[in-house]
Motif scaffolding. Structure first.
Motif, PDB file in Angstrom:
ATOM      1  N   SER A  18       0.835  -1.202   0.000  1.00  0.00           N
ATOM      2  CA  SER A  18       0.000   0.000   0.000  1.00  0.00           C
ATOM      3  C   SER A  18       0.872   1.255   0.000  1.00  0.00           C
ATOM      4  CB  SER A  18      -0.925  -0.004   1.217  1.00  0.00           C
ATOM      5  OG  SER A  18      -1.662   1.188   1.296  1.00  0.00           O
ATOM      6  N   LEU A  19       1.912   1.264   0.821  1.00  0.00           N
ATOM      7  CA  LEU A  19       2.823   2.412   0.880  1.00  0.00           C
ATOM      8  C   LEU A  19       3.561   2.599  -0.447  1.00  0.00           C
ATOM      9  CD1 LEU A  19       4.237   1.823   4.454  1.00  0.00           C
ATOM     10  CD2 LEU A  19       3.107   3.929   3.718  1.00  0.00           C
ATOM     11  N   LEU A  20       3.954   1.497  -1.066  1.00  0.00           N
ATOM     12  CA  LEU A  20       4.661   1.583  -2.343  1.00  0.00           C
ATOM     13  C   LEU A  20       3.731   2.090  -3.448  1.00  0.00           C
ATOM     14  CD1 LEU A  20       6.737  -1.710  -2.069  1.00  0.00           C
ATOM     15  CD2 LEU A  20       7.620   0.626  -1.914  1.00  0.00           C
ATOM     16  N   SER A  21       2.449   1.756  -3.360  1.00  0.00           N
ATOM     17  CA  SER A  21       1.470   2.302  -4.317  1.00  0.00           C
ATOM     18  C   SER A  21       1.336   3.812  -4.149  1.00  0.00           C
ATOM     19  CB  SER A  21       0.103   1.634  -4.118  1.00  0.00           C
ATOM     20  OG  SER A  21       0.149   0.271  -4.446  1.00  0.00           O
ATOM     21  N   LEU A  54       8.298  -1.561  -9.189  1.00  0.00           N
ATOM     22  CA  LEU A  54       9.070  -2.800  -9.200  1.00  0.00           C
ATOM     23  C   LEU A  54       9.277  -3.339  -7.783  1.00  0.00           C
ATOM     24  CD1 LEU A  54      11.653  -1.877 -11.992  1.00  0.00           C
ATOM     25  CD2 LEU A  54       9.801  -3.547 -12.156  1.00  0.00           C
ATOM     26  N   SER A  55       9.428  -2.425  -6.805  1.00  0.00           N
ATOM     27  CA  SER A  55       9.540  -2.863  -5.403  1.00  0.00           C
ATOM     28  C   SER A  55       8.244  -3.530  -4.955  1.00  0.00           C
ATOM     29  CB  SER A  55       9.854  -1.669  -4.498  1.00  0.00           C
ATOM     30  OG  SER A  55      11.098  -1.096  -4.841  1.00  0.00           O
ATOM     31  N   GLY A  68       6.139  -5.035  -6.977  1.00  0.00           N
ATOM     32  CA  GLY A  68       6.122  -6.319  -7.673  1.00  0.00           C
ATOM     33  C   GLY A  68       7.003  -7.349  -6.989  1.00  0.00           C
ATOM     34  N   MET A  69       8.148  -6.910  -6.468  1.00  0.00           N
ATOM     35  CA  MET A  69       9.052  -7.809  -5.764  1.00  0.00           C
ATOM     36  C   MET A  69       8.392  -8.380  -4.508  1.00  0.00           C
ATOM     37  SD  MET A  69      12.898  -6.962  -4.356  1.00  0.00           S
ATOM     38  CE  MET A  69      12.320  -5.635  -3.298  1.00  0.00           C
ATOM     39  N   LEU A  70       7.735  -7.515  -3.721  1.00  0.00           N
ATOM     40  CA  LEU A  70       7.042  -7.991  -2.517  1.00  0.00           C
ATOM     41  C   LEU A  70       5.892  -8.916  -2.881  1.00  0.00           C
ATOM     42  CD1 LEU A  70       6.916  -4.864  -0.157  1.00  0.00           C
ATOM     43  CD2 LEU A  70       8.595  -6.705  -0.255  1.00  0.00           C
ATOM     44  N   ALA A  71       5.172  -8.583  -3.951  1.00  0.00           N
ATOM     45  CA  ALA A  71       4.070  -9.446  -4.389  1.00  0.00           C
ATOM     46  C   ALA A  71       4.596 -10.816  -4.806  1.00  0.00           C
ATOM     47  CB  ALA A  71       3.324  -8.786  -5.541  1.00  0.00           C
ATOM     48  N   LEU A  72       5.788 -10.840  -5.410  1.00  0.00           N
ATOM     49  CA  LEU A  72       6.400 -12.114  -5.812  1.00  0.00           C
ATOM     50  C   LEU A  72       6.765 -12.943  -4.584  1.00  0.00           C
ATOM     51  CD1 LEU A  72       7.244 -13.519  -8.447  1.00  0.00           C
ATOM     52  CD2 LEU A  72       9.488 -12.445  -8.209  1.00  0.00           C
ATOM     53  N   ILE A  73       7.326 -12.290  -3.563  1.00  0.00           N
ATOM     54  CA  ILE A  73       7.658 -12.984  -2.314  1.00  0.00           C
ATOM     55  C   ILE A  73       6.395 -13.554  -1.676  1.00  0.00           C
ATOM     56  CG2 ILE A  73       8.518 -12.657   0.043  1.00  0.00           C
ATOM     57  CD1 ILE A  73      10.382 -10.459  -1.139  1.00  0.00           C
ATOM     58  N   GLN A  92      18.642   5.162  -5.922  1.00  0.00           N
ATOM     59  CA  GLN A  92      19.375   4.162  -6.682  1.00  0.00           C
ATOM     60  C   GLN A  92      18.917   2.790  -6.195  1.00  0.00           C
ATOM     61  OE1 GLN A  92      23.590   3.536  -5.715  1.00  0.00           O
ATOM     62  NE2 GLN A  92      24.074   3.756  -7.881  1.00  0.00           N
ATOM     63  N   TRP A  93      18.520   1.942  -7.155  1.00  0.00           N
ATOM     64  CA  TRP A  93      18.076   0.603  -6.737  1.00  0.00           C
ATOM     65  C   TRP A  93      19.244  -0.165  -6.126  1.00  0.00           C
ATOM     66  CZ3 TRP A  93      18.688  -4.154  -9.977  1.00  0.00           C
ATOM     67  CH2 TRP A  93      18.190  -5.279  -9.300  1.00  0.00           C
TER      68      TRP A  93
END
Length: 604
Positions: A152-155, A175-176, A178-183, A277-278
Motif C-alpha cells: 500500500s505504501l509503495l502504491s 518494481l519494489s 512487484g518484488m514484494l508481491a512475488l515474495i 538508486q536501486w
C-alpha cells in the motif's frame, strides 16, 4: 557529516571546521570531533543550529561509537526541535529517518513506525524526503511480513512520483511492489506491476544509466518469477537478456574510464525525486551471478554453477574491502546455500559441510540473517546427513527446518517434506511416511513449482518401487520424465531414467532397461551427479553380464569401482572433520566455533 546551514558566526564556523577535521583525519579522532560539536551548545546557538548539531552528534555517535542511548537522545532532540522552525526540512526528516533506523536496529519497530508515519505526513512539500520515508516504512512492514501495508505504501509512492513527473522513481516503487508481491506469491499484483513497468521502461526517456538499471531490476524479477515456478527452460531467454543488460551497464562505466570498484556517484537530473538508486552496479553484477547460479543449480549444470559462484564470491570479497553493506552478506549466504547443494550432488561432501559451517560464520556477522535463513541451513545439514547415511540426524534436521520455516505451504517446506519422505522410505518407516502423504501427494501438492511437483511424482514412484508396485512406479516416473523434460530439469530426468531402468531390470526386460540406463548415465556425467553415476554403472555392469558382453561388463565394473571408491574416500574424510558434528545441532543460535570432539558449540 550533515552539511551546515547558513550561519557565519566565527565561533560556529571554527568549531564545525575543527570537528570535520578531526572526523576526516587519518585515523579519525571521533572523541575530539564530538567534543567540538558539544562545545557549540555553550554558545546558546539559535534553534536551527541547535537542531543541526544534535543531528550531527547523533549520526556520529550512531556510526562510530557504541553509545546508542546518547545517539538516540540527540536524534530525538533533533527531530523535535525543528517542529516550529521553518526551513529545517533536511534536519527534521533526516532525524526522523535515522532515529527510526536506530529504533529498528534495537528491535523497537513499534516505536519507529509512528515517527515515520508522522514524518511522511509532514513531508508532502519535500518530494525527495517524502519518497525516501515511504520506502523506509515500506521496508519495515516488509521485514514484519506485513506485505499488505508495505505494498500500500509503495502504491502511494508510485502515485506521488507520477504526480512529481518522475517515471524513474515511479518505476522503483512499482518494481519494489512487484518484488514484494512475488515474495508473497500474489500473482495478480505481480502481473499488474510487471505489465505497467514493462511499458514505462520501454518508453523511458531519462538517463541511459537509469533505464538500464531499471531494466536489470525488471529482468531479475522476471527470472525469479520463472525460477520460483520451476520453469528452468522457459527462463533461458529472459536470463540471457538480463546477462546482456548487466554487460551493457558495466561497459558503459568502463568506457567512461571507471573501474568496477570505484564509488558510484548518483545520476544528476533536474528532479529531486530522482535521487534514488536501486543497487550500485557492483551489487547488480553479483545479483546477476546469483540468479545465474540459481538457474544452473535447478537445471543441473553443476560446473556452471560452481564457475559463477566462484566469480561472485571473489567479487563480494573485493567489495567488502570498500563496502560493508549487509546485502553483500545476504548474497554471499545465498550463493553458499546453492553451491552446497551442488557439492552434495557432485559427491563432494567434505567441501559441503565446511561450506555449511562457513554459512554459519556469515550469519555471525549479521544475526538477523540467521533468523531469516535458519530453515535453509538446517535443510542443508539434513541433506548432508542423508548423503552420509545418518538418517536419524537427517530426520532431526528436517524437522528443525520445518519448525523454523513456520509456513507449511512454502516451497521450502514442500522440498523438506519430499526429502523427509525419502528418509522414511530408506528407513522403512511406513507409518511416519503415511503421515506425510498430504504434503507430498502430487495431485494436491501445496507448491506451484513445476520442478517440485515433478519431484513429488518421483518420490511417489520411489515409494511404489520400494513396495514392488512396479506398475504404479512406472506411471509416476513417466509423469516425472514428462514434466522434467518439458523444462530441462536434468537431474530429475537422470534420476527417473535410472530408476525406471532398475524397474525394467527387475522385471527381466533387459533391453528396455539398457535403453533407459545408458542415457541416464550420459546425462549424469554431464551434470555431473556422482550418485546417479554410481547407481547407473552398477546396473550397466549387471546388464552387460546378462547379455554376455564381457568387455562392457568390465568397463562397467571399472566405472562402478571408481565412483564407489571416490565416494567412500570422501565419506571417510567428511566423518573425520570437526564440522561433521553440525549434524547434531538442532537448537540454539548458529554455531560459530567447533570443539575438538567433533561437535558444534556456541561459544562466542
Amino acid at each position: 557529516m550533515a552539511s551546515a546551514p547558513s550561519f557565519d558566526e566565527p565561533w560556529y564556523i571554527s568549531l564545525l571546521g575543527l570537528a570535520e577535521n578531526f572526523r576526516t583525519s587519518n585515523p579519525p579522532n571521533i572523541r575530539l570531533c564530538i567534543h567540538c560539536l558539544q562545545s557549540i551548545f555553550n554558545f546558546s546557538p539559535p534553534p536551527h543550529i541547535e537542531a543541526r548539531t544534535h543531528l550531527q552528534l547523533g549520526n556520529i555517535l550512531m556510526t562510530h561509537t557504541k553509545n546508542i542511548d546518547l545517539a538516540r537522545s540527540h536524534l530525538e532532540k533533533a527531530w523535535t526541535i525543528p517542529s516550529a522552525i521553518t526551513n529545517t526540512d533536511d534536519v527534521r526528516f533526516e532525524s526522523a529517518s535515522n532515529l527510526s533506523h536506530l529504533y529498528e536496529k534495537q528491535g523497537q519497530i513499534q516505536v519507529a513506525k509512528p515517527i515515520l508515519r508522522q514524518a511522511i505526513e509532514m513531508s508532502l512539500h519535500a518530494p525527495y524526503w517524502h519518497c525516501r520515508l515511504l520506502f523506509q516504512l515500506a521496508q519495515i512492514h516488509a521485514s514484519e511480513k506485513d506485505f499488505v501495508s508495505a505494498k500500500s505504501l509503495l502504491s502511494v509512492g508510485a502515485d506521488f512520483a507520477a504526480a512529481a513527473r518522475s517515471d524513474y522513481t515511479r518505476l522503483l516503487f512499482l518494481l519494489s511492489k512487484g518484488m514484494l508481491a512475488l515474495i508473497e506469491r500474489d500473482m495478480p499484483t505481480v502481473s499488474e506491476c510487471m505489465s505497467v513497468a514493462s511499458g514505462l521502461i520501454e518508453h523511458f526517456n531519462g538517463p541511459v544509466t537509469h533505464k538500464e538499471s531499471l531494466r536489470v531490476f525488471f529482468l531479475v524479477l522476471q527470472v525469479c518469477h520463472f525460477l520460483m515456478a520451476g520453469q528452468v527452460k522457459s527462463v533461458k531467454p529472459v536470463l540471457k537478456q538480463l546477462q546482456q543488460s548487466i554487460q551493457t551497464i558495466t561497459q558503459m562505466h568502463t568506457e567512461d574510464g571507471e573501474t568496477l570498484f570505484e564509488e558510484e556517484p548518483p545520476v544528476v537530473t533536474g528532479n529531486p525525486v530522482d535521487q534514488f538508486q536501486w543497487l550500485p552496479k557492483e551489487h547488480m553484477c553479483v545479483l546477476v551471478y546469483l540468479v545465474t547460479v540459481m538457474h544452473s543449480m535447478q537445471a543441473g549444470y553443476m560446473d556452471k554453477a560452481q564457475k559463477y559462484t566462484d566469480k561472485a564470491l571473489m567479487q563480494i570479497e573485493k567489495l567488502k574491502m570498500l563496502d560493508t553493506h549487509p546485502l553483500l552478506l545476504t548474497f554471499q549466504l545465498m550463493l553458499l546455500e546453492h553451491i552446497i547443494m551442488c557439492r552434495l550432488i557432485m559427491g563432494h561432501k567434505s567441501v559441503a559441510i565446511q561450506e555449511i559451517f562457513q554459512a554459519c560464520h556469515v550469519c555471525q556477522h549479521q544475526p538477523r540473517l540467521f533468523a531469516m535463513h535458519s530453515a535453509q541451513i538446517h535443510t542443508l545439514i539434513g541433506l548432508y546427513a542423508m548423503s552420509m547415511n545418518c538418517m536419524e540426524a537427517a530426520e532431526a534436521q528436517f524437522k528443525t527446518a520445518l519448525e523454523a520455516n513456520k509456513s507449511s505451504e512454502s516451497d521450502l517446506s514442500s522440498f523438506i517434506n519430499l526429502n523427509l519422505a525419502i528418509v522414511y522410505l530408506r528407513m522403512n518407516r511406513q507409518n511416519d511416511l503415511m503421515r506425510l502423504v498430504e504434503f507430498i501427494e502430487p495431485e494436491s501438492f501445496h507448491s506451484h513449482s513445476h520442478s517440485l511437483k515433478a519431484a513429488a511424482f518421483f518420490v511417489k514412484g520411489l515409494q511404489s518401487f520400494f513396495q514392488a508396485n512396479y506398475s504404479d512406479a512406472k506411471r509416476f516416473l513417466r509423469e516425472t520424465l514428462k514434466m522434467a523434460n518439458a523444462e530441462d530439469v536434468n537431474r530429475l530426468t537422470s534420476c527417473s531414467l535410472v530408476l525406471l531402468g532398475h524397474i525394467f531390470l527387475s522385471l527381466g526386460n533387459n533391453q528396455e532397461a539398457m535403453n533407459l540406463v545408458t542415457p541416464a548415465m550420459q546425462l549424469a556425467g554431464k551434470i555431473p551427479d556422482v550418485h546417479v553415476q554410481l547407481w547407473a554403472s552398477s546396473l550397466l555392469k549387471d546388464l552387460y553380464r546378462l547379455v554376455g558382453d564381457t568387455v562392457n561388463e568390465a568397463e562397467g565394473y571399472r566405472m562402478h569401482t571408481t565412483f564407489s571408491q571416490s565416494l567412500l574416500k570422501d565419506h571417510f574424510q567428511s566423518s573425520q572433520l570437526q564440522e561433521h558434528g553440525l549434524i547434531q545441532w538442532t537448537s540454539g543460535p548458529c554455531p560459530f566455533h567447533l570443539n575438538t570432539s567433533g561437535g558444534a558449540s556456541n561459544m562466542l
